[in-house]
Design a protein around this motif. Sequence first.
Motif, PDB file in Angstrom:
ATOM      1  N   PRO A  40       0.809  -1.237   0.000  1.00 55.02           N
ATOM      2  CA  PRO A  40       0.000   0.000   0.000  1.00 55.02           C
ATOM      3  C   PRO A  40       0.837   1.279   0.000  1.00 55.02           C
ATOM      4  CG  PRO A  40      -0.793  -1.542   1.659  1.00 55.02           C
ATOM      5  CD  PRO A  40       0.450  -2.118   1.101  1.00 55.02           C
ATOM      6  N   ASP A  41       2.006   1.236   0.617  1.00 50.83           N
ATOM      7  CA  ASP A  41       2.830   2.444   0.679  1.00 50.83           C
ATOM      8  C   ASP A  41       3.581   2.715  -0.624  1.00 50.83           C
ATOM      9  OD1 ASP A  41       2.074   2.835   3.319  1.00 50.83           O
ATOM     10  OD2 ASP A  41       3.747   1.626   4.088  1.00 50.83           O
ATOM     11  N   LEU A  42       3.723   1.703  -1.496  1.00 50.42           N
ATOM     12  CA  LEU A  42       4.513   1.843  -2.727  1.00 50.42           C
ATOM     13  C   LEU A  42       3.685   1.675  -4.001  1.00 50.42           C
ATOM     14  CD1 LEU A  42       7.656  -0.195  -1.614  1.00 50.42           C
ATOM     15  CD2 LEU A  42       7.402   2.283  -1.675  1.00 50.42           C
ATOM     16  N   GLN A  43       2.359   1.771  -3.887  1.00 51.74           N
ATOM     17  CA  GLN A  43       1.514   1.570  -5.059  1.00 51.74           C
ATOM     18  C   GLN A  43       1.801   2.577  -6.172  1.00 51.74           C
ATOM     19  OE1 GLN A  43      -2.498   1.520  -3.613  1.00 51.74           O
ATOM     20  NE2 GLN A  43      -2.498  -0.700  -3.365  1.00 51.74           N
ATOM     21  N   VAL A  44       2.050   3.825  -5.806  1.00 49.27           N
ATOM     22  CA  VAL A  44       2.323   4.855  -6.815  1.00 49.27           C
ATOM     23  C   VAL A  44       3.628   4.531  -7.550  1.00 49.27           C
ATOM     24  CG1 VAL A  44       2.833   7.305  -7.154  1.00 49.27           C
ATOM     25  CG2 VAL A  44       1.042   6.617  -5.572  1.00 49.27           C
ATOM     26  N   VAL A  45       4.650   4.099  -6.805  1.00 44.93           N
ATOM     27  CA  VAL A  45       5.926   3.737  -7.426  1.00 44.93           C
ATOM     28  C   VAL A  45       5.722   2.577  -8.394  1.00 44.93           C
ATOM     29  CG1 VAL A  45       8.252   2.841  -6.986  1.00 44.93           C
ATOM     30  CG2 VAL A  45       7.272   4.570  -5.474  1.00 44.93           C
ATOM     31  N   GLY A  46       4.940   1.585  -7.992  1.00 44.66           N
ATOM     32  CA  GLY A  46       4.672   0.435  -8.854  1.00 44.66           C
ATOM     33  C   GLY A  46       3.927   0.830 -10.111  1.00 44.66           C
ATOM     34  N   ALA A  47       2.936   1.699  -9.954  1.00 42.72           N
ATOM     35  CA  ALA A  47       2.169   2.141 -11.118  1.00 42.72           C
ATOM     36  C   ALA A  47       3.044   2.973 -12.053  1.00 42.72           C
ATOM     37  CB  ALA A  47       0.953   2.939 -10.668  1.00 42.72           C
ATOM     38  N   LEU A  48       3.890   3.855 -11.500  1.00 41.53           N
ATOM     39  CA  LEU A  48       4.770   4.670 -12.331  1.00 41.53           C
ATOM     40  C   LEU A  48       5.840   3.813 -13.017  1.00 41.53           C
ATOM     41  CD1 LEU A  48       5.266   7.884 -10.166  1.00 41.53           C
ATOM     42  CD2 LEU A  48       3.899   7.607 -12.237  1.00 41.53           C
ATOM     43  N   GLY A  49       6.172   2.680 -12.438  1.00 45.17           N
ATOM     44  CA  GLY A  49       7.143   1.776 -13.047  1.00 45.17           C
ATOM     45  C   GLY A  49       6.637   1.165 -14.341  1.00 45.17           C
ATOM     46  N   LEU A  50       5.318   1.141 -14.521  1.00 47.91           N
ATOM     47  CA  LEU A  50       4.758   0.599 -15.756  1.00 47.91           C
ATOM     48  C   LEU A  50       4.917   1.557 -16.940  1.00 47.91           C
ATOM     49  CD1 LEU A  50       1.485  -1.020 -14.376  1.00 47.91           C
ATOM     50  CD2 LEU A  50       3.576  -2.186 -15.113  1.00 47.91           C
ATOM     51  N   VAL A  51       5.088   2.851 -16.645  1.00 47.94           N
ATOM     52  CA  VAL A  51       5.200   3.856 -17.717  1.00 47.94           C
ATOM     53  C   VAL A  51       6.403   3.578 -18.625  1.00 47.94           C
ATOM     54  CG1 VAL A  51       5.546   6.311 -18.207  1.00 47.94           C
ATOM     55  CG2 VAL A  51       3.914   5.593 -16.448  1.00 47.94           C
ATOM     56  N   PRO A  52       7.632   3.391 -18.080  1.00 45.74           N
ATOM     57  CA  PRO A  52       8.750   3.108 -18.991  1.00 45.74           C
ATOM     58  C   PRO A  52       8.558   1.797 -19.766  1.00 45.74           C
ATOM     59  CG  PRO A  52       9.556   3.432 -16.743  1.00 45.74           C
ATOM     60  CD  PRO A  52       8.078   3.522 -16.709  1.00 45.74           C
ATOM     61  N   LEU A  53       7.900   0.838 -19.154  1.00 52.47           N
ATOM     62  CA  LEU A  53       7.651  -0.435 -19.829  1.00 52.47           C
ATOM     63  C   LEU A  53       6.762  -0.219 -21.048  1.00 52.47           C
ATOM     64  CD1 LEU A  53       7.968  -3.519 -19.779  1.00 52.47           C
ATOM     65  CD2 LEU A  53       5.921  -3.613 -18.369  1.00 52.47           C
ATOM     66  N   VAL A  54       5.717   0.549 -20.895  1.00 54.25           N
ATOM     67  CA  VAL A  54       4.803   0.838 -22.004  1.00 54.25           C
ATOM     68  C   VAL A  54       5.521   1.654 -23.084  1.00 54.25           C
ATOM     69  CG1 VAL A  54       2.702   2.094 -22.635  1.00 54.25           C
ATOM     70  CG2 VAL A  54       2.724   0.647 -20.598  1.00 54.25           C
ATOM     71  N   LEU A  55       6.324   2.633 -22.662  1.00 56.62           N
ATOM     72  CA  LEU A  55       7.063   3.445 -23.632  1.00 56.62           C
ATOM     73  C   LEU A  55       8.070   2.604 -24.409  1.00 56.62           C
ATOM     74  CD1 LEU A  55       7.692   6.718 -21.591  1.00 56.62           C
ATOM     75  CD2 LEU A  55       6.061   6.363 -23.444  1.00 56.62           C
ATOM     76  N   LEU A  56       8.779   1.716 -23.730  1.00 48.95           N
ATOM     77  CA  LEU A  56       9.746   0.855 -24.396  1.00 48.95           C
ATOM     78  C   LEU A  56       9.049  -0.082 -25.384  1.00 48.95           C
ATOM     79  CD1 LEU A  56      12.675  -0.041 -24.678  1.00 48.95           C
ATOM     80  CD2 LEU A  56      12.268  -1.670 -22.837  1.00 48.95           C
ATOM     81  N   ASP A  57       7.934  -0.668 -24.976  1.00 47.58           N
ATOM     82  CA  ASP A  57       7.172  -1.526 -25.883  1.00 47.58           C
ATOM     83  C   ASP A  57       6.724  -0.751 -27.119  1.00 47.58           C
ATOM     84  OD1 ASP A  57       7.450  -3.718 -24.263  1.00 47.58           O
ATOM     85  OD2 ASP A  57       5.418  -3.651 -23.450  1.00 47.58           O
ATOM     86  N   GLY A  58       6.241   0.461 -26.912  1.00 51.44           N
ATOM     87  CA  GLY A  58       5.801   1.294 -28.028  1.00 51.44           C
ATOM     88  C   GLY A  58       6.931   1.620 -28.975  1.00 51.44           C
ATOM     89  N   LEU A  59       8.100   1.945 -28.429  1.00 47.93           N
ATOM     90  CA  LEU A  59       9.263   2.255 -29.260  1.00 47.93           C
ATOM     91  C   LEU A  59       9.684   1.041 -30.084  1.00 47.93           C
ATOM     92  CD1 LEU A  59      11.521   4.229 -30.066  1.00 47.93           C
ATOM     93  CD2 LEU A  59      12.834   3.337 -28.134  1.00 47.93           C
ATOM     94  N   ILE A  60       9.720  -0.126 -29.472  1.00 50.06           N
ATOM     95  CA  ILE A  60      10.103  -1.347 -30.194  1.00 50.06           C
ATOM     96  C   ILE A  60       9.093  -1.653 -31.300  1.00 50.06           C
ATOM     97  CG2 ILE A  60      10.353  -3.851 -29.968  1.00 50.06           C
ATOM     98  CD1 ILE A  60      11.671  -3.294 -27.226  1.00 50.06           C
ATOM     99  N   ILE A  61       7.828  -1.445 -31.033  1.00 51.57           N
ATOM    100  CA  ILE A  61       6.797  -1.698 -32.044  1.00 51.57           C
ATOM    101  C   ILE A  61       6.941  -0.716 -33.204  1.00 51.57           C
ATOM    102  CG2 ILE A  61       4.311  -1.565 -32.485  1.00 51.57           C
ATOM    103  CD1 ILE A  61       3.971  -2.818 -29.649  1.00 51.57           C
ATOM    104  N   ILE A  62       7.163   0.563 -32.902  1.00 49.39           N
ATOM    105  CA  ILE A  62       7.328   1.567 -33.962  1.00 49.39           C
ATOM    106  C   ILE A  62       8.547   1.256 -34.817  1.00 49.39           C
ATOM    107  CG2 ILE A  62       7.947   3.996 -34.373  1.00 49.39           C
ATOM    108  CD1 ILE A  62       6.077   4.668 -31.990  1.00 49.39           C
ATOM    109  N   LEU A  63       9.669   0.920 -34.193  1.00 46.41           N
ATOM    110  CA  LEU A  63      10.877   0.577 -34.948  1.00 46.41           C
ATOM    111  C   LEU A  63      10.664  -0.675 -35.791  1.00 46.41           C
ATOM    112  CD1 LEU A  63      13.689   1.303 -32.329  1.00 46.41           C
ATOM    113  CD2 LEU A  63      13.103   2.629 -34.367  1.00 46.41           C
TER     114      LEU A  63
END
Length: 179
Positions: A42-65
Motif C-alpha cells: 500500500p505504501d509503494l503503489q504509486v511507485v509500482g504504477a509509475l514503473g509501468l510507464v517506462p515499460l509501455v514506452l519501451l514496448d511502443g518504441l520497439i513496435i514503432i521501430l
Amino acid sequence: MLRLNTGPSTAAWTAWLGCMGPVMLALNVALGALCAVFITDPDLQVVGALGLVPLVLLDGLIIILSVQYYRGAFWLDGRTLVRRGFPGRRRYDLTSAEVTVESAQPLWTPWRGGVLPRLIVRTSGGGTVRMWLRDPVRRGALLPPDQLAALAQAIDPWFRHPVAGRLRQLAADPLHGTL
C-alpha cells in the motif's frame, strides 16, 4: 516482380521477430512482476504504477521501430513501385506519379555517415512514399546497377525524366556517380 535491395528480406524480418518477441516477453514479465510487487504494498503503489510507464514506452518504441523496419522493403512490378506495409502492400504507379530525389539524414539506424539519397514518389490520391537509394541499414550501400536501371526504366522508359536519366547514368557507372 523485382525485389529491390531495400529493407529487410523475409528471412531477416523473421529473424528480427524471432529475437525481439522473446526479448519483449521476458522484459515485460520481469518488469511487470517487479511492478506488481510494489503495487501490492500500500505504501509503494504509486511507485509500482509509475514503473509501468517506462515499460509501455519501451514496448511502443520497439513496435514503432519494427513497423518502420518492416515497411522498408520495396518491389517493382512493371512500372509500379510496391511497398510492404501493414495491413498489406501499397502500390504507387510511376507512370503518373511525381518522382523526385532528396538527400536526408537517416534516423533510427546505425548509419552515421551523413546524408543519403532517397527517391520520393507522390501520387494523386495515393500519398507519398520515400525509398532509400542508398540503404542506411546496409551501411549506405547503393542499389545494385540492375535495380537502378529497372527503376529508371519504370519511371520513364525513354529516360527523358531527369531522375530516370540520372538513375540510368548511376547504374552504368555506380562508382563515380552521385544523385
